[in-house]
Design an enzyme around this catalytic site. Structure first.
Site, mmCIF file in Angstrom:
data_model
loop_
_atom_site.group_PDB
_atom_site.id
_atom_site.type_symbol
_atom_site.label_atom_id
_atom_site.label_comp_id
_atom_site.label_asym_id
_atom_site.label_seq_id
_atom_site.Cartn_x
_atom_site.Cartn_y
_atom_site.Cartn_z
ATOM 1 N N TYR A 183 0.838 -1.205 0.000
ATOM 2 C CA TYR A 183 0.000 0.000 0.000
ATOM 3 C C TYR A 183 0.875 1.259 0.000
ATOM 4 O O TYR A 183 0.710 2.147 -0.833
ATOM 5 C CB TYR A 183 -0.906 -0.048 1.236
ATOM 6 N N ILE A 242 -7.383 -3.809 23.072
ATOM 7 C CA ILE A 242 -6.212 -3.140 22.504
ATOM 8 C C ILE A 242 -5.192 -4.200 22.118
ATOM 9 O O ILE A 242 -4.853 -5.062 22.929
ATOM 10 C CB ILE A 242 -5.602 -2.151 23.526
ATOM 11 N N PHE A 243 -4.752 -4.137 20.872
ATOM 12 C CA PHE A 243 -3.700 -5.065 20.436
ATOM 13 C C PHE A 243 -2.352 -4.415 20.715
ATOM 14 O O PHE A 243 -2.065 -3.338 20.210
ATOM 15 C CB PHE A 243 -3.876 -5.404 18.956
HETATM 16 N N1 LIG Z 1 -8.847 6.645 6.043
HETATM 17 C C1 LIG Z 1 -7.576 6.890 6.324
HETATM 18 O O1 LIG Z 1 -7.169 6.911 7.513
HETATM 19 C C2 LIG Z 1 -6.582 7.147 5.214
HETATM 20 C C3 LIG Z 1 -5.264 7.431 5.578
HETATM 21 C C4 LIG Z 1 -4.337 7.670 4.568
HETATM 22 C C5 LIG Z 1 -4.736 7.665 3.245
HETATM 23 N N2 LIG Z 1 -6.023 7.369 2.917
HETATM 24 C C6 LIG Z 1 -6.384 7.359 1.497
HETATM 25 O O2 LIG Z 1 -7.501 8.199 1.313
HETATM 26 C C7 LIG Z 1 -8.285 7.755 0.208
HETATM 27 C C8 LIG Z 1 -9.725 7.593 0.636
HETATM 28 O O3 LIG Z 1 -9.762 6.621 1.670
HETATM 29 P P1 LIG Z 1 -11.037 6.339 2.555
HETATM 30 O O4 LIG Z 1 -10.590 6.199 3.953
HETATM 31 O O5 LIG Z 1 -12.120 7.286 2.192
HETATM 32 O O6 LIG Z 1 -11.388 4.864 2.053
HETATM 33 P P2 LIG Z 1 -12.734 4.278 1.420
HETATM 34 O O7 LIG Z 1 -12.479 2.832 1.213
HETATM 35 O O8 LIG Z 1 -13.910 4.692 2.215
HETATM 36 O O9 LIG Z 1 -12.806 5.032 0.022
HETATM 37 C C9 LIG Z 1 -12.253 4.525 -1.165
HETATM 38 C C10 LIG Z 1 -13.371 4.405 -2.171
HETATM 39 O O10 LIG Z 1 -12.806 3.929 -3.402
HETATM 40 C C11 LIG Z 1 -13.714 3.017 -3.959
HETATM 41 N N3 LIG Z 1 -12.946 2.133 -4.855
HETATM 42 C C12 LIG Z 1 -12.017 1.210 -4.521
HETATM 43 N N4 LIG Z 1 -11.551 0.610 -5.621
HETATM 44 C C13 LIG Z 1 -12.186 1.159 -6.676
HETATM 45 C C14 LIG Z 1 -12.138 0.950 -8.075
HETATM 46 N N5 LIG Z 1 -11.345 0.012 -8.616
HETATM 47 N N6 LIG Z 1 -12.934 1.708 -8.878
HETATM 48 C C15 LIG Z 1 -13.771 2.639 -8.344
HETATM 49 N N7 LIG Z 1 -13.867 2.871 -7.010
HETATM 50 C C16 LIG Z 1 -13.075 2.148 -6.190
HETATM 51 C C17 LIG Z 1 -14.331 2.280 -2.777
HETATM 52 O O11 LIG Z 1 -15.584 1.709 -3.078
HETATM 53 C C18 LIG Z 1 -14.438 3.409 -1.757
HETATM 54 O O12 LIG Z 1 -15.704 4.037 -1.812
HETATM 55 C C19 LIG Z 1 -7.636 6.464 -0.263
HETATM 56 O O13 LIG Z 1 -6.800 6.748 -1.357
HETATM 57 C C20 LIG Z 1 -6.814 6.033 0.939
HETATM 58 O O14 LIG Z 1 -5.718 5.236 0.554
HETATM 59 C C21 LIG Z 1 -6.955 7.106 3.876
#
Ligand SMILES: NC(=O)c1ccc[n+]([C@@H]2O[C@H](COP(=O)([O-])OP(=O)(O)OC[C@H]3O[C@@H](n4cnc5c(N)ncnc54)[C@H](O)[C@@H]3O)[C@@H](O)[C@H]2O)c1
Length: 354
Positions: free
Chosen positions: A176, A236-237
């Site tokens: 990732y 808690i892990f």
């Molecule tokens: N939540 C966190 O703590 C966090 C931290 C760091 C980075 N991020 C990044 O932020 C972004 C949003 O994350 P989030 O927490 O909202 O996650 P989330 O899983 O809620 O949102 C991602 C969305 O992408 C959609 N998706 C996945 N694969 C797809 C595909 N092939 N085609 C179309 N849609 C697709 C999923 O259905 C989902 O709705 C991501 O890029 C994630 O890596 C999140």
């Protein structure tokens, strides 16, 4: 002097001053069409809400709904300016059509860190290949700017705290994190080759309303709320001393809007609160908010795809480049999460899994 037309989200004096210091006095999103990949998900749907406030004429959401939910866009869809396309970002023909005529692209679609470890090839296709294709389409369609979700995972176990953007990415050990770092590198190369304007945002630990409470990859906070609500102690892990930099999702969405409207480009910015919170502190805070201040905690052996013991963002660069500073204190942000989660339990009956 350009006319000041800032979105509502910036209509407080401090935010306006910071945005102004960062050089963004006009609102280039007004009347424009934006595309949000993963826009039915947790963070993406909050970006959509703010794009409505920012006066966008059309907001296209592409989401394959593996984790996205209609409920996340319920309010946004009533605006009449949001269109949800249930499709996959790996569908290059579909994506070409959607990018055409778009002003700003917010790229949020990705797999969770745990799913990347379980399905590395799929992760590569979604997070690397589809991101490459999207960047290429944005250049072809002459998109004004891309704002792309990266992650603190690019640092792995950082060496310096608070961690600045100059920390090297070689301590990351996850697919990732590698995919996010490669995404940043691709964007920089396209900036160099084609002048593509972009900002990548390295989110730290994001929490808040619309966190996933339904799927296989729920977060620790959600599991704790489930247990506390049924009178059970949070598990808690590890020893609980692991720290995180917690940032509320509405702040993260605001950082995206600021990145889009500011002149900043070709830069990766930390999006965190700049405060360190241990798992122990977080569990006690949550227990207090849920009305069980004296609750005991249960400790079990750590098991995690990404056992990073410490996270703390240096937030200087985001403040200077796009005028962003986290504004929601942890206790308020958590209370907001708990309130939303209780509503969900009442309306859907979900979350009550003991
Ligand atoms: N939540 C966190 O703590 C966090 C931290 C760091 C980075 N991020 C990044 O932020 C972004 C949003 O994350 P989030 O927490 O909202 O996650 P989330 O899983 O809620 O949102 C991602 C969305 O992408 C959609 N998706 C996945 N694969 C797809 C595909 N092939 N085609 C179309 N849609 C697709 C999923 O259905 C989902 O709705 C991501 O890029 C994630 O890596 C999140």
């Amino acid at each position: 002097m350009p006319k000041v037309m800032l979105p509502d989200v910036l209509r407080d004096d401090n935010a306006r001053n910071r945005a102004s210091d960062a050089g963004s006095l006009t609102n280039p999103l007004e009347g424009q069409r934006c595309l949000v990949t993963g826009g039915a998900g947790f963070i993406g749907s909050h970006i959509v809400d703010l794009l409505i406030d920012a006066g966008c004429s059309e907001i296209i959401v592409i989401d394959n709904m593996i984790r996205g939910r209609h409920a996340n866009l319920e309010r946004a869809l009533t605006s009449g300016r949001v269109r949800l396309i249930e499709g996959d970002i790996r569908d290059t023909t579909l994506m070409r059509g959607l990018v055409q005529g778009t002003d700003t692209v917010f790229h949020q679609a990705a797999l969770r860190i745990t799913q990347c470890a379980q399905e590395p090839r799929t992760a590569f296709e979604v997070m690397v290949t589809a991101t490459y294709d999207l960047i290429e389409e944005c250049v072809r369609a002459d998109v004004r700017k891309m704002v792309v979700a990266s992650s603190a995972s690019v640092y792995g176990m950082a060496q310096d705290f608070p961690t600045t953007e100059n920390q090297n990415p070689y301590d990351n050990r996850t697919l990732y994190g590698a995919a996010k770092a490669f995404g940043e590198g691709m964007l920089r190369s396209f900036n160099d080759m084609h002048g593509l304007d972009y900002v990548t945002l390295r989110y730290f630990n994001v929490y808040g309303p619309r966190m996933d409470i339904h799927g296989r990859y729920t977060e620790v906070l959600v599991r704790w709320m489930d247990r506390l609500a049924t009178g059970q102690a949070p598990v808690i892990f590890g020893d609980g001393l692991q720290t995180m930099d917690m940032i509320q999702v509405k702040d993260v969405a605001r950082a995206n809007i600021l990145a889009a409207i500011s002149p900043a480009s070709d830069v990766a910015l930390n999006v965190g609160s700049g405060e360190e919170t241990s798992l122990l502190e977080l569990a006690h805070l949550l227990a207090r908010i849920m009305g069980q201040p004296g609750t005991q905690l249960i400790f079990q052996e750590a098991r995690s795809v990404n056992p990073v013991p410490r996270r703390l963002a240096d937030t200087t660069a985001a403040r200077e480049a796009i005028g962003f500073e986290a504004a929601i204190p942890l206790a308020d942000g958590m209370a907001d999460l708990v309130e939303w989660w209780r509503e969900q339990r009442e309306t859907t009956g979900l979350g009550a899994i003991g």
